[in-house]
Design a protein around this motif. Structure first.
Motif, mmCIF file in Angstrom:
data_model
loop_
_atom_site.group_PDB
_atom_site.id
_atom_site.type_symbol
_atom_site.label_atom_id
_atom_site.label_comp_id
_atom_site.label_asym_id
_atom_site.label_seq_id
_atom_site.Cartn_x
_atom_site.Cartn_y
_atom_site.Cartn_z
ATOM 1 N N MET A 37 0.859 -1.178 0.000
ATOM 2 C CA MET A 37 0.000 0.000 0.000
ATOM 3 C C MET A 37 0.899 1.234 0.000
ATOM 4 O O MET A 37 1.848 1.324 0.750
ATOM 5 C CB MET A 37 -0.888 -0.026 1.258
ATOM 6 C CG MET A 37 -1.787 1.161 1.391
ATOM 7 S SD MET A 37 -2.818 1.268 2.889
ATOM 8 C CE MET A 37 -3.668 -0.273 2.948
ATOM 9 N N GLY A 38 0.571 2.182 -0.855
ATOM 10 C CA GLY A 38 1.336 3.414 -0.922
ATOM 11 C C GLY A 38 0.965 4.380 0.188
ATOM 12 O O GLY A 38 -0.036 4.216 0.888
ATOM 13 N N VAL A 39 1.764 5.423 0.356
ATOM 14 C CA VAL A 39 1.567 6.360 1.453
ATOM 15 C C VAL A 39 0.230 7.103 1.338
ATOM 16 O O VAL A 39 -0.406 7.397 2.349
ATOM 17 C CB VAL A 39 2.757 7.331 1.596
ATOM 18 C CG1 VAL A 39 2.803 8.337 0.472
ATOM 19 C CG2 VAL A 39 2.721 8.041 2.931
ATOM 20 N N VAL A 40 -0.222 7.393 0.126
ATOM 21 C CA VAL A 40 -1.508 8.086 -0.028
ATOM 22 C C VAL A 40 -2.641 7.165 0.420
ATOM 23 O O VAL A 40 -3.550 7.593 1.141
ATOM 24 C CB VAL A 40 -1.710 8.594 -1.471
ATOM 25 C CG1 VAL A 40 -3.106 9.160 -1.657
ATOM 26 C CG2 VAL A 40 -0.664 9.655 -1.806
ATOM 27 N N ALA A 41 -2.582 5.912 0.034
ATOM 28 C CA ALA A 41 -3.598 4.951 0.471
ATOM 29 C C ALA A 41 -3.551 4.778 1.992
ATOM 30 O O ALA A 41 -4.594 4.695 2.647
ATOM 31 C CB ALA A 41 -3.410 3.613 -0.229
ATOM 32 N N GLU A 42 -2.358 4.755 2.545
ATOM 33 C CA GLU A 42 -2.216 4.666 4.008
ATOM 34 C C GLU A 42 -2.819 5.889 4.675
ATOM 35 O O GLU A 42 -3.493 5.785 5.697
ATOM 36 C CB GLU A 42 -0.738 4.520 4.387
ATOM 37 C CG GLU A 42 -0.134 3.188 4.031
ATOM 38 C CD GLU A 42 1.358 3.138 4.286
ATOM 39 O OE1 GLU A 42 1.914 4.066 4.932
ATOM 40 O OE2 GLU A 42 1.988 2.169 3.834
ATOM 41 N N ARG A 43 -2.556 7.057 4.094
ATOM 42 C CA ARG A 43 -3.098 8.299 4.649
ATOM 43 C C ARG A 43 -4.618 8.283 4.598
ATOM 44 O O ARG A 43 -5.296 8.629 5.571
ATOM 45 C CB ARG A 43 -2.539 9.490 3.868
ATOM 46 C CG ARG A 43 -3.029 10.823 4.375
ATOM 47 C CD ARG A 43 -2.348 11.973 3.669
ATOM 48 N NE ARG A 43 -2.824 12.117 2.314
ATOM 49 C CZ ARG A 43 -2.056 12.483 1.290
ATOM 50 N NH1 ARG A 43 -0.773 12.705 1.451
ATOM 51 N NH2 ARG A 43 -2.576 12.621 0.083
ATOM 52 N N MET A 44 -5.174 7.844 3.483
ATOM 53 C CA MET A 44 -6.627 7.783 3.359
ATOM 54 C C MET A 44 -7.207 6.780 4.355
ATOM 55 O O MET A 44 -8.249 7.034 4.962
ATOM 56 C CB MET A 44 -7.007 7.440 1.914
ATOM 57 C CG MET A 44 -6.671 8.582 0.954
ATOM 58 S SD MET A 44 -6.726 8.154 -0.809
ATOM 59 C CE MET A 44 -8.465 7.897 -1.043
ATOM 60 N N SER A 45 -6.507 5.686 4.563
ATOM 61 C CA SER A 45 -6.942 4.698 5.548
ATOM 62 C C SER A 45 -6.899 5.286 6.954
ATOM 63 O O SER A 45 -7.826 5.084 7.752
ATOM 64 C CB SER A 45 -6.071 3.447 5.452
ATOM 65 O OG SER A 45 -6.429 2.517 6.430
ATOM 66 N N SER A 46 -5.839 6.012 7.270
ATOM 67 C CA SER A 46 -5.728 6.658 8.588
ATOM 68 C C SER A 46 -6.866 7.643 8.815
ATOM 69 O O SER A 46 -7.471 7.682 9.888
ATOM 70 C CB SER A 46 -4.388 7.393 8.727
ATOM 71 O OG SER A 46 -3.317 6.492 8.744
#
Length: 124
Positions: free
Chosen positions: A1-10
């Motif tokens: 998972m990329g950082v943008v996807a991680e950010r959206m998940s957070s």
């Protein structure tokens, strides 16, 4: 998972935590101090992760993050610091396990979320 996807998940997890705790504080769910503390702890953990997930390397990736995040980086940093302070106050209040003691800090967290979203999040 990329950082943008991680950010959206957070961000999604923070919204879920706010909803869970907010439902209890509004009386729409029975208050359970253990569940409230867990929700606030998750909010706190995701808050810290989100702060690190807005690097300039992600500014051109599709997301709802406004270009203002990077164009006004100091203002964004200030918003994130206010959010962190509000979440820390909510953590302290949740540790006491007192429903009424959590209401004002919870409202402050919500206002901080709204303030940042108004300035730094694009509409859907």
């Amino acid at each position: 998972m990329g950082v943008v996807a991680e950010r959206m998940s957070s961000m999604k997890q923070m919204a879920d935590s706010m909803k869970t705790v907010g439902e209890m504080l509004a009386g729409r769910q029975d208050f359970d101090a253990t569940t409230a503390r867990a929700g606030v702890a998750a909010l706190h953990e995701n808050c810290h992760q989100a702060r690190e997930q807005f690097s300039s390397a992600t500014k051109d990736h599709p997301s709802r993050a406004s270009p203002m995040v990077w164009e006004k980086a100091d203002e964004f940093k200030d918003e994130m610091e206010r959010f962190d302070a509000a979440v820390k106050a909510l953590v302290a209040a949740s540790e006491a396990g007192n429903l009424d003691g959590m209401k004002v800090p919870f409202k402050d967290v919500g206002q901080s979320c709204s303030s940042c979203h108004q300035k730094f999040r694009l509409p859907e």
